[in-house]
Design an enzyme around this catalytic site. Structure first.
Site, PDB file in Angstrom:
ATOM      1  N   SER A  74    -116.250-102.272 -59.602  1.00  0.00           N
ATOM      2  CA  SER A  74    -115.547-102.767 -58.420  1.00  0.00           C
ATOM      3  C   SER A  74    -116.393-102.419 -57.186  1.00  0.00           C
ATOM      4  CB  SER A  74    -114.174-102.088 -58.333  1.00  0.00           C
ATOM      5  OG  SER A  74    -113.534-102.456 -57.140  1.00  0.00           O
ATOM      6  N   SER A 105    -119.338-103.692 -56.580  1.00  0.00           N
ATOM      7  CA  SER A 105    -120.784-103.835 -56.823  1.00  0.00           C
ATOM      8  C   SER A 105    -121.339-105.087 -56.147  1.00  0.00           C
ATOM      9  CB  SER A 105    -121.078-103.850 -58.332  1.00  0.00           C
ATOM     10  OG  SER A 105    -120.386-104.915 -58.956  1.00  0.00           O
ATOM     11  N   GLY A 106    -120.472-106.077 -55.935  1.00  0.00           N
ATOM     12  CA  GLY A 106    -120.937-107.300 -55.266  1.00  0.00           C
ATOM     13  C   GLY A 106    -120.739-108.567 -56.084  1.00  0.00           C
ATOM     14  N   SER A 122    -115.048-106.676 -66.332  1.00  0.00           N
ATOM     15  CA  SER A 122    -115.320-106.804 -67.779  1.00  0.00           C
ATOM     16  C   SER A 122    -116.064-105.566 -68.283  1.00  0.00           C
ATOM     17  CB  SER A 122    -116.070-108.095 -68.093  1.00  0.00           C
ATOM     18  OG  SER A 122    -117.091-108.407 -67.186  1.00  0.00           O
ATOM     19  N   GLY A 139    -119.805-105.831 -63.451  1.00  0.00           N
ATOM     20  CA  GLY A 139    -120.221-104.641 -62.719  1.00  0.00           C
ATOM     21  C   GLY A 139    -119.002-103.935 -62.154  1.00  0.00           C
TER      22      GLY A 139
END
Ligand SMILES: Nc1ncnc2c1ncn2[C@@H]1O[C@H](COP(=O)(O)OS(=O)(=O)O)[C@@H](OP(=O)(O)O)[C@H]1O
Ligand SMILES: Nc1ncnc2c1ncn2[C@@H]1O[C@H](COP(=O)(O)OP(=O)(O)O)[C@@H](O)[C@H]1O
EC number: 2.7.1.25
Length: 204
Positions: free
Chosen positions: A38, A40-41, A110, A36
């Site tokens: 940067s 996002s958790g 990724s 996800g």
């Protein structure tokens, strides 16, 4: 796919098999691949899942973007080629953890679908669990814990994911976490519930 350069190398079978290790651990080995944007958790959720599983006596570990980039992958930057190599190496390392019967959580942006699919390919059936930590760019930019989005908007960081570098959303994620709408603890519980209901937390 990276080419094998070395010749005259032979694969060694381990005396203690993966199956025996999983039997002793009492659960399967697998990669929980958090992907996800940067902010996002990924890292927070992966570490919360790690903690919950550790408390249950499971054998777990977290491979985290920033940490790995300070060691194993310190020679890599953020060009598309370097990101691909980053993910390839993490994929290989997480395969080793899986072979050791460990539930390993990876928290890397990724951004390229093909790179994530390559990791899926090198792992066995069911050993790669793709977890899309879904949060809008607006949410991530609002969080901006490291001030990187601000720098990217100001042109001080080039090629920042979501701003001027792509993020390709997963098309076949095993799990999608709504990080815009739900809190960390609830999302971590969703991951643990997925593992439970799909038989990862027992062996055989
Ligand atoms: N250009 C650019 N784009 C995206 N991210 C950047 C960049 N430069 C530095 N950072 C910081 O590096 C973290 C992402 O590293 P990853 O190894 O996860 O990236 S990737 O998977 O290779 O794309 C990312 O951390 P997270 O916020 O934890 O995702 C950022 O803090
Ligand atoms: N679902 C969520 N709800 C509220 N805050 C969150 C959520 N997910 C992450 N955060 C917060 O956002 C920030 C970035 O999270 P982090 O885990 O570092 O993201 P990533 O690893 O994807 O870059 C942290 O301060 C974290 O506490």
């Amino acid at each position: 796919m990276a080419e094998q350069k070395a010749t005259n190398v032979t694969w060694h079978e381990h005396h203690v098999s993966k199956e025996k290790r999983c039997q002793q651990n009492g659960h399967k080995g697998a990669v929980l691949w958090f992907t996800g944007l940067s902010g996002s958790g990924k890292s927070t959720i992966a570490n919360t899942v790690d903690h919950k599983l550790f408390e249950q006596g499971k054998h777990t570990f977290v491979l985290d973007g920033d940490n790995v980039r300070m060691g194993l992958n310190k020679n890599l930057g953020f060009s598309p080629e370097d990101r691909t190599e980053n993910i390839r190496r993490i994929g290989e390392v997480s395969k080793l953890y899986t072979d050791a019967g460990i539930l390993v959580m990876t928290a890397f942006i990724s951004p390229y679908r093909e790179d994530r699919d390559q990791v899926r390919e090198i792992l066995g059936d069911g050993e790669f669990i793709e977890i899309f930590v879904k949060a809008s760019l607006e949410t991530c930019e609002g969080r901006d814990p490291k001030g990187l989005y601000k720098k990217a908007r100001a042109g001080e960081i080039k090629g920042f994911t979501g701003i001027d570098a792509p993020y390709e959303e997963p098309e076949k994620a095993e799990l999608i976490l709504d990080s815009d709408g739900k809190g960390i603890d609830e999302l971590a519980d969703e991951v643990v519930a997925y593992l439970e209901s799909n038989g990862y937390l027992t062996y055989p």
